[in-house]
Motif scaffolding. Structure first.
Motif, PDB file in Angstrom:
ATOM      1  N   THR A   6      -2.622   2.800  -4.321  1.00 38.74           N
ATOM      2  CA  THR A   6      -1.435   2.412  -5.413  1.00 38.74           C
ATOM      3  C   THR A   6      -1.681   3.107  -6.699  1.00 38.74           C
ATOM      4  O   THR A   6      -0.837   2.973  -7.489  1.00 38.74           O
ATOM      5  CB  THR A   6      -1.294   0.999  -5.203  1.00 38.74           C
ATOM      6  N   LEU A  32      -3.201  -3.696  -1.742  1.00 36.11           N
ATOM      7  CA  LEU A  32      -2.798  -2.929  -2.923  1.00 36.11           C
ATOM      8  C   LEU A  32      -3.570  -1.481  -2.698  1.00 36.11           C
ATOM      9  O   LEU A  32      -3.765  -1.022  -3.715  1.00 36.11           O
ATOM     10  CB  LEU A  32      -3.099  -3.443  -4.089  1.00 36.11           C
ATOM     11  N   SER A  72       0.748  -1.425   0.007  1.00 38.50           N
ATOM     12  CA  SER A  72      -0.151   0.036  -0.042  1.00 38.50           C
ATOM     13  C   SER A  72       0.852   1.246   0.007  1.00 38.50           C
ATOM     14  O   SER A  72       1.933   1.339   0.441  1.00 38.50           O
ATOM     15  CB  SER A  72      -0.826   0.049   1.232  1.00 38.50           C
ATOM     16  N   ASN A  97      -8.137   3.770  -4.697  1.00 41.80           N
ATOM     17  CA  ASN A  97      -7.435   3.695  -5.998  1.00 41.80           C
ATOM     18  C   ASN A  97      -8.213   4.436  -6.992  1.00 41.80           C
ATOM     19  O   ASN A  97      -9.187   5.136  -6.671  1.00 41.80           O
ATOM     20  CB  ASN A  97      -7.316   2.121  -6.519  1.00 41.80           C
ATOM     21  N   ASN A 109       2.248   2.870  -2.354  1.00 41.05           N
ATOM     22  CA  ASN A 109       3.140   2.847  -3.448  1.00 41.05           C
ATOM     23  C   ASN A 109       2.614   3.373  -4.687  1.00 41.05           C
ATOM     24  O   ASN A 109       1.488   2.484  -5.136  1.00 41.05           O
ATOM     25  CB  ASN A 109       4.130   1.670  -3.431  1.00 41.05           C
ATOM     26  N   TYR A 110       3.182   3.938  -5.530  1.00 46.09           N
ATOM     27  CA  TYR A 110       2.266   4.267  -6.742  1.00 46.09           C
ATOM     28  C   TYR A 110       2.895   3.182  -8.070  1.00 46.09           C
ATOM     29  O   TYR A 110       4.043   3.151  -8.459  1.00 46.09           O
ATOM     30  CB  TYR A 110       2.788   5.634  -7.461  1.00 46.09           C
TER      31      TYR A 110
END
Length: 456
Positions: free
Chosen positions: A279, A276, A253, A300, A255-256
């Motif tokens: 992200t 996730l 989680s 997201n 993090n792009y």
């Protein structure tokens, strides 16, 4: 006991040497003793901490004690005291710690019951030799560093080789907010029995993941937290973490990440929990762990989700751009579903009720169309005991305009209002039956009128 010996005992126990006896505070209910400031005089105030199971030392520059490092010896009198103490957790907060002093002080840990050791907002100075601990048994199974500064770990595999006996049995390691850029492969291989590793909020990148998780590192690892680093490729994460054959929980989680539709990487079948969230994903088409039971895709940019995950029990999709509820048949084992904060206008009652194991549904803060039938379906779902814990406060109407801003629960719903067909069909049936009855009666009347003529 000699003053130096006494100091080291107290230092290792996270007791503090204080000029003012009142600086140590013991909370009997929590069995927690907190001491602030560290000086070489007047250690009597530390006696109050002897019954504590958790010792927390706050603030101090231990450089003043660095000359003790070469003279520290564990004498019989110190061992007797150490073995009586009940402390199981020691916390250093806001300290400057010369590594040579820490290495010397660790001699005493083998005589304690300490299983947890924490360093928070500390600065470690210099390098030390740890050879004297080569044959020592250290009971610490959980080691935590938060917001610490230390010399680079690069090329320090030999420095820690003497600790391999202890590090090889360590169960939990946390290193957060500490500017970690990578974990040397040689050091990672030392952690033979590590089950939990949290390196959140650091500076790990895709390439550093390749070197940190080389073949043979962390062979028993089950939980890996990589939250809030500088990771960018979902495919690279899958490839580089594939050697972790016992991994069950992975947190990527904040993090792009970019997802490549052509990726053929398959996650280890052991992976059951995947986070996730946050992200930047706008679609998920890559293969996910086939046995995943908990999947967090919240916060997201997903517009839809069409994945078949037969073992999935918890699916978190809060704060996305979904306009419809995902197809229920793809998740037959689902127990928890989070859909709050999307663009959903309608909850398909029949489809959601087909999820036989569903126990918790969060679907508030959506753009609900409160037409009579739609509002009725939501109200029926909410009537299922304990199914929707965010009902009714988070369920408001977006349309039609007369109900905009109204809670769904307050939309008037009745059988006659919601289905004109329920009214029209019975009336139509009555009219038809009436017509048929009239026709039959007319036919019978004509037949009776014709009988005398026939007899003549």
């Amino acid at each position: 006991m000699h003053i130096t010996q006494s100091f080291v005992v107290i230092l290792l126990m996270r007791w503090k040497v204080s000029e003012v006896a009142g600086n140590c505070s013991f909370n009997e209910t929590q069995s927690h003793c907190t001491c602030s400031g560290l000086h070489q005089k007047n250690i009597g105030g530390l006696i109050a901490c002897f019954p504590a199971s958790v010792i927390e030392l706050q603030g101090g520059n231990l450089e003043q004690f660095v000359h003790f490092a070469s003279t520290i010896e564990v004498k019989e009198s110190a061992i007797n005291i150490l073995q009586v103490l009940q402390v199981t957790k020691i916390i250093f907060r806001d300290f400057v710690v010369p590594e040579v002093l820490l290495a010397a002080a660790m001699k005493f840990v083998s005589y304690l019951r300490v299983t947890e050791l924490e360093f928070e907002s500390c600065t470690f100075l210099g390098n030390a030799s740890w050879f004297h601990l080569d044959s020592k048994f250290l009971p610490v199974s959980s080691l935590r560093f938060h917001n610490v500064t230390s010399p680079s770990l690069a090329d320090r595999g030999k420095d820690f080789s003497s600790l391999s006996g202890w590090l090889g049995t360590l169960q939990n390691l946390t290193v957060t907010q500490s500017h970690v850029t990578y974990i040397p492969c040689s050091i990672g291989k030392v952690f033979r029995d590590l089950r939990y590793l949290d390196v959140s909020e650091n500076q790990l990148q895709d390439q550093s993941i390749r070197s940190s998780f080389c073949q043979g590192t962390f062979p028993q690892l089950q939980v890996l937290i990589l939250h809030h680093n500088n990771l960018s490729s979902f495919h690279t994460m899958c490839e580089m973490l594939h050697p972790l054959k016992k991994l069950t929980h992975l947190d990527l989680s904040q993090n792009y990440l970019t997802a490549l539709p052509s990726s053929s990487c398959e996650w280890q079948p052991s992976l059951l929990i995947l986070n996730l969230s946050t992200t930047g994903l706008d679609h998920v088409t890559l293969p996910l762990p086939r046995n995943v039971e908990v999947l967090d895709l919240s916060s997201n940019n997903l517009h839809s989700l069409d994945l078949a995950l037969p073992f999935l029990k918890k699916l978190h999709l809060s704060n996305n751009r979904l306009q419809a509820v995902p197809t229920a048949k793809n998740y037959p084992a689902l127990e928890v579903l989070s859909l709050d904060g999307n663009l959903i206008q309608h909850l398909p009652r029949a489809e959601l009720q087909s999820l036989r194991h569903l126990q918790n549904l969060r679907a508030g803060r959506n753009h609900y169309n409160c037409s009579c039938a739609a509002a009725s379906e939501i109200q029926v779902l909410a009537g299922v005991k304990s199914l929707m814990p965010d009902w009714p406060q988070d369920y408001a109407c977006e349309s039609p305009s007369p109900y905009q801003g109204t809670l769904v629960k307050d939309v008037p719903v009745s059988v006659l209002q919601c289905s004109k067909a329920i009214v029209i069909i019975p009336i139509s049936v009555l009219l038809v039956l009436s017509c048929l009855t009239g026709i039959i009666c007319f036919a019978r009347h004509r037949a009776r009128s014709a009988e005398p003529v026939a007899k003549l």
